[in-house]
Design a protein around this motif. Structure first.
Motif, PDB file in Angstrom:
ATOM      1  N   ALA A  38       6.958   9.211  -3.485  1.00 53.25           N
ATOM      2  CA  ALA A  38       7.698   7.954  -3.426  1.00 53.25           C
ATOM      3  C   ALA A  38       7.470   7.185  -2.137  1.00 53.25           C
ATOM      4  CB  ALA A  38       9.196   8.226  -3.612  1.00 53.25           C
ATOM      5  N   VAL A  39       7.492   7.873  -1.014  1.00 49.84           N
ATOM      6  CA  VAL A  39       7.397   7.180   0.274  1.00 49.84           C
ATOM      7  C   VAL A  39       6.046   6.494   0.438  1.00 49.84           C
ATOM      8  CG1 VAL A  39       7.329   7.506   2.771  1.00 49.84           C
ATOM      9  CG2 VAL A  39       9.140   8.573   1.421  1.00 49.84           C
ATOM     10  N   ALA A  40       4.972   7.160   0.047  1.00 52.85           N
ATOM     11  CA  ALA A  40       3.644   6.550   0.174  1.00 52.85           C
ATOM     12  C   ALA A  40       3.556   5.272  -0.644  1.00 52.85           C
ATOM     13  CB  ALA A  40       2.567   7.541  -0.255  1.00 52.85           C
ATOM     14  N   HIS A  41       4.087   5.295  -1.850  1.00 56.44           N
ATOM     15  CA  HIS A  41       4.071   4.092  -2.685  1.00 56.44           C
ATOM     16  C   HIS A  41       5.010   3.027  -2.127  1.00 56.44           C
ATOM     17  CE1 HIS A  41       1.488   5.722  -5.828  1.00 56.44           C
ATOM     18  NE2 HIS A  41       2.163   6.852  -5.726  1.00 56.44           N
ATOM     19  N   GLY A  42       6.143   3.458  -1.594  1.00 57.46           N
ATOM     20  CA  GLY A  42       7.052   2.500  -0.982  1.00 57.46           C
ATOM     21  C   GLY A  42       6.425   1.766   0.182  1.00 57.46           C
ATOM     22  N   HIS A  43       5.711   2.499   1.032  1.00 55.50           N
ATOM     23  CA  HIS A  43       5.029   1.855   2.163  1.00 55.50           C
ATOM     24  C   HIS A  43       3.939   0.912   1.674  1.00 55.50           C
ATOM     25  CE1 HIS A  43       7.012   3.629   5.554  1.00 55.50           C
ATOM     26  NE2 HIS A  43       6.726   4.870   5.200  1.00 55.50           N
ATOM     27  N   ALA A  44       3.201   1.309   0.637  1.00 56.89           N
ATOM     28  CA  ALA A  44       2.152   0.443   0.095  1.00 56.89           C
ATOM     29  C   ALA A  44       2.748  -0.873  -0.400  1.00 56.89           C
ATOM     30  CB  ALA A  44       1.416   1.159  -1.034  1.00 56.89           C
TER      31      ALA A  44
END
Length: 226
Positions: A38-44
């Motif tokens: 989730a966090v990686a996609h949120g940052h993207a």
């Protein structure tokens, strides 16, 4: 000269939602995302300009994903849950750090619960009757769902009777190249699902899709006279 439509009750939308919405008028729906990703996609998404991220509750461990996103993203990002079907789940989302409730339907009890807890709420509606009832009970915006069925013609008719300050957000089937007719009909923004994110894709793909939507929004907006 046509009078501006009036709402059945004072309309005071959630300040955090409107601030995030002013920054980017597209809601990212991460249906199926896992807490590990989730966090990686949120940052993207955030880096592409998005400021509203929704994790549907029929995703794996959705509350853990919401908590991780809330901890990782800057304060100007709004993080919340979609597919919220009962009032009890509103409190679960709040306890996870979420501040947005999105629904596929217009359950008035869920709307009231969300507003009681101080959360923004965008219910799904398919008729003006549902929409006005949702607004009367505190909805901050209206998710026009499914957009494929309703289409720009229905949206244009709705915009004639809903005040311009009420966000009308088509959701379902929105692509970077088909936003123009909806914007011309009066859409305020969009909710983006599988065309933006599919379970299993990497964060680079999410960023690429997000960039395409941001570019598509800019192109569509140039062709719309407001």
């Amino acid at each position: 000269m046509q009078d501006e439509p009036n709402l059945p009750a004072p309309y005071q939308p959630h300040a955090g939602l409107m601030a995030a919405f002013d920054a980017c008028r597209m809601i990212a729906i991460l249906r199926g995302v896992t807490p590990a990703d989730a966090v990686a996609h949120g940052h993207a998404l955030y880096d592409a300009g998005f400021r509203i991220v929704e994790v549907p509750l029929n995703s794996p461990q959705p509350l853990d994903s919401i908590a991780a996103l809330r901890a990782a993203l800057p304060a100007d990002a709004l993080v919340g849950a979609g597919t919220v079907l009962t009032p009890a789940r509103v409190l679960d989302v709040k306890q996870a750090g979420g501040n947005l409730i999105v629904m596929p339907h217009a359950d008035l009890d869920v709307i009231v619960a969300a507003k009681r807890e101080g959360l923004a709420c965008v219910p799904g509606v398919a008729t003006p009757t549902e929409a006005f009832a949702a607004l009367k009970h505190g909805a901050d915006g209206l998710k026009m769902f499914p957009a494929e069925q309703l289409g720009p013609a229905v949206l244009k008719a709705w915009r004639a009777v809903f005040p311009v300050q009420v966000p009308l957000l088509p959701v379902g089937g929105i692509q970077p190249d088909n936003m123009g007719p909806f914007l011309a009909a009066g859409a305020s923004g969009f909710g983006l699902g599988s065309a933006l994110y599919k379970p299993g894709q990497d964060a680079a793909a999410t960023r690429s899709h997000a960039d395409a939507f941001v570019n598509g929004w800019r192109i569509a907006l140039k062709g719309v006279k407001r």
